[in-house]
Motif scaffolding. Structure first.
Motif, PDB file in Angstrom:
ATOM      1  N   TRP A  11      32.392 -32.007  -3.380  1.00  0.00           N
ATOM      2  CA  TRP A  11      31.236 -31.158  -3.874  1.00  0.00           C
ATOM      3  C   TRP A  11      31.929 -29.812  -3.655  1.00  0.00           C
ATOM      4  O   TRP A  11      31.541 -28.887  -4.454  1.00  0.00           O
ATOM      5  N   THR A  12      32.682 -29.427  -2.663  1.00  0.00           N
ATOM      6  CA  THR A  12      33.235 -27.900  -2.559  1.00  0.00           C
ATOM      7  C   THR A  12      33.993 -27.835  -3.998  1.00  0.00           C
ATOM      8  O   THR A  12      34.109 -26.640  -4.581  1.00  0.00           O
ATOM      9  N   GLY A  13      35.009 -28.797  -4.246  1.00  0.00           N
ATOM     10  CA  GLY A  13      35.733 -28.616  -5.667  1.00  0.00           C
ATOM     11  C   GLY A  13      34.811 -28.191  -6.743  1.00  0.00           C
ATOM     12  O   GLY A  13      34.946 -27.401  -7.535  1.00  0.00           O
ATOM     13  N   ARG A  14      33.752 -29.119  -6.767  1.00  0.00           N
ATOM     14  CA  ARG A  14      32.819 -28.675  -7.986  1.00  0.00           C
ATOM     15  C   ARG A  14      32.223 -27.398  -7.829  1.00  0.00           C
ATOM     16  O   ARG A  14      31.915 -26.812  -8.895  1.00  0.00           O
ATOM     17  N   LEU A  15      31.666 -26.994  -6.593  1.00  0.00           N
ATOM     18  CA  LEU A  15      31.097 -25.699  -6.655  1.00  0.00           C
ATOM     19  C   LEU A  15      32.200 -24.545  -6.927  1.00  0.00           C
ATOM     20  O   LEU A  15      31.712 -23.663  -7.710  1.00  0.00           O
ATOM     21  N   LEU A  16      33.443 -24.794  -6.522  1.00  0.00           N
ATOM     22  CA  LEU A  16      34.409 -23.854  -6.870  1.00  0.00           C
ATOM     23  C   LEU A  16      34.754 -23.638  -8.532  1.00  0.00           C
ATOM     24  O   LEU A  16      35.072 -22.500  -8.900  1.00  0.00           O
ATOM     25  N   ARG A  17      34.498 -24.924  -8.919  1.00  0.00           N
ATOM     26  CA  ARG A  17      34.924 -24.850 -10.435  1.00  0.00           C
ATOM     27  C   ARG A  17      33.587 -24.258 -11.115  1.00  0.00           C
ATOM     28  O   ARG A  17      33.744 -23.522 -12.299  1.00  0.00           O
ATOM     29  N   LEU A  18      32.549 -24.035 -10.741  1.00  0.00           N
ATOM     30  CA  LEU A  18      31.294 -23.345 -10.996  1.00  0.00           C
ATOM     31  C   LEU A  18      31.237 -21.972 -11.177  1.00  0.00           C
ATOM     32  O   LEU A  18      30.653 -21.256 -11.877  1.00  0.00           O
ATOM     33  N   GLY A  19      31.843 -21.472 -10.136  1.00  0.00           N
ATOM     34  CA  GLY A  19      31.740 -19.763 -10.112  1.00  0.00           C
ATOM     35  C   GLY A  19      32.994 -19.130  -9.651  1.00  0.00           C
ATOM     36  O   GLY A  19      34.054 -19.844  -8.870  1.00  0.00           O
ATOM     37  N   VAL A  20      32.903 -18.104  -9.922  1.00  0.00           N
ATOM     38  CA  VAL A  20      34.095 -16.972  -9.891  1.00  0.00           C
ATOM     39  C   VAL A  20      33.937 -16.357  -8.713  1.00  0.00           C
ATOM     40  O   VAL A  20      32.746 -15.934  -8.536  1.00  0.00           O
ATOM     41  N   GLY A  21      34.897 -15.870  -7.981  1.00  0.00           N
ATOM     42  CA  GLY A  21      34.734 -15.187  -6.854  1.00  0.00           C
ATOM     43  C   GLY A  21      34.223 -15.865  -5.622  1.00  0.00           C
ATOM     44  O   GLY A  21      33.701 -15.192  -4.505  1.00  0.00           O
ATOM     45  N   ILE A  22      34.130 -17.204  -5.657  1.00  0.00           N
ATOM     46  CA  ILE A  22      33.606 -17.861  -4.164  1.00  0.00           C
ATOM     47  C   ILE A  22      34.940 -18.175  -3.692  1.00  0.00           C
ATOM     48  O   ILE A  22      35.743 -18.971  -4.091  1.00  0.00           O
ATOM     49  N   SER A  23      35.111 -17.857  -2.375  1.00  0.00           N
ATOM     50  CA  SER A  23      36.376 -18.252  -1.409  1.00  0.00           C
ATOM     51  C   SER A  23      36.094 -19.841  -1.275  1.00  0.00           C
ATOM     52  O   SER A  23      34.929 -20.108  -0.993  1.00  0.00           O
ATOM     53  N   PRO A  24      37.361 -20.530  -1.160  1.00  0.00           N
ATOM     54  CA  PRO A  24      37.203 -21.915  -0.699  1.00  0.00           C
ATOM     55  C   PRO A  24      36.653 -21.957   0.596  1.00  0.00           C
ATOM     56  O   PRO A  24      35.706 -23.168   0.738  1.00  0.00           O
ATOM     57  N   ASP A  25      36.993 -21.102   1.732  1.00  0.00           N
ATOM     58  CA  ASP A  25      36.182 -21.502   2.909  1.00  0.00           C
ATOM     59  C   ASP A  25      34.559 -21.286   2.769  1.00  0.00           C
ATOM     60  O   ASP A  25      33.825 -21.728   3.452  1.00  0.00           O
ATOM     61  N   ASP A  26      34.307 -20.245   1.810  1.00  0.00           N
ATOM     62  CA  ASP A  26      32.664 -20.033   1.868  1.00  0.00           C
ATOM     63  C   ASP A  26      32.181 -21.175   1.053  1.00  0.00           C
ATOM     64  O   ASP A  26      31.007 -21.553   1.513  1.00  0.00           O
ATOM     65  N   ALA A  27      32.870 -21.591   0.166  1.00  0.00           N
ATOM     66  CA  ALA A  27      32.333 -22.961  -0.475  1.00  0.00           C
ATOM     67  C   ALA A  27      32.158 -24.181   0.391  1.00  0.00           C
ATOM     68  O   ALA A  27      31.136 -24.809   0.231  1.00  0.00           O
ATOM     69  N   ARG A  28      33.015 -24.427   1.079  1.00  0.00           N
ATOM     70  CA  ARG A  28      33.191 -25.513   2.154  1.00  0.00           C
ATOM     71  C   ARG A  28      32.067 -25.193   3.061  1.00  0.00           C
ATOM     72  O   ARG A  28      31.469 -26.154   3.396  1.00  0.00           O
ATOM     73  N   ARG A  29      31.808 -23.926   3.600  1.00  0.00           N
ATOM     74  CA  ARG A  29      30.821 -23.823   4.648  1.00  0.00           C
ATOM     75  C   ARG A  29      29.505 -24.048   4.091  1.00  0.00           C
ATOM     76  O   ARG A  29      28.713 -24.466   4.518  1.00  0.00           O
ATOM     77  N   PHE A  30      29.354 -23.591   2.745  1.00  0.00           N
ATOM     78  CA  PHE A  30      28.010 -23.786   2.260  1.00  0.00           C
ATOM     79  C   PHE A  30      27.670 -25.257   1.840  1.00  0.00           C
ATOM     80  O   PHE A  30      26.739 -25.685   2.365  1.00  0.00           O
ATOM     81  N   VAL A  31      28.773 -25.926   1.278  1.00  0.00           N
ATOM     82  CA  VAL A  31      28.724 -27.418   1.081  1.00  0.00           C
ATOM     83  C   VAL A  31      28.354 -28.270   2.437  1.00  0.00           C
ATOM     84  O   VAL A  31      27.484 -29.095   2.712  1.00  0.00           O
ATOM     85  N   HIS A  32      29.167 -27.845   3.566  1.00  0.00           N
ATOM     86  CA  HIS A  32      28.836 -28.336   5.046  1.00  0.00           C
ATOM     87  C   HIS A  32      27.443 -28.206   5.355  1.00  0.00           C
ATOM     88  O   HIS A  32      26.565 -28.997   5.824  1.00  0.00           O
TER      89      HIS A  32
END
Length: 55
Positions: A11-32
């Motif tokens: 899900w983190t990977g999917r989120l990162l593919r959807l948006g530009v400028g989202i850091s991997p750490d922020d995306a992972r925290r959001f998904v968590h």
């Protein structure tokens, strides 16, 4: 059974593919956080259903 970490990575990977400028750490925290809240909601629903069955 799938490990939660595997689901988070997917899900983190999917989120990162959807948006530009989202850091991997922020995306992972959001998904968590989203995963934890969904699990909590499911647990509450199950507890309520168990309570209703016992009455």
């Amino acid at each position: 059974m799938t490990e939660p970490d595997d689901a988070l990575a997917s899900w983190t990977g999917r989120l990162l593919r959807l948006g530009v400028g989202i850091s991997p750490d922020d995306a992972r925290r959001f998904v968590h956080d989203l995963y934890a809240q969904a699990q909590s909601d499911l647990d509450a629903d199950r507890a309520e259903a168990d309570f209703e069955r016992e009455e």
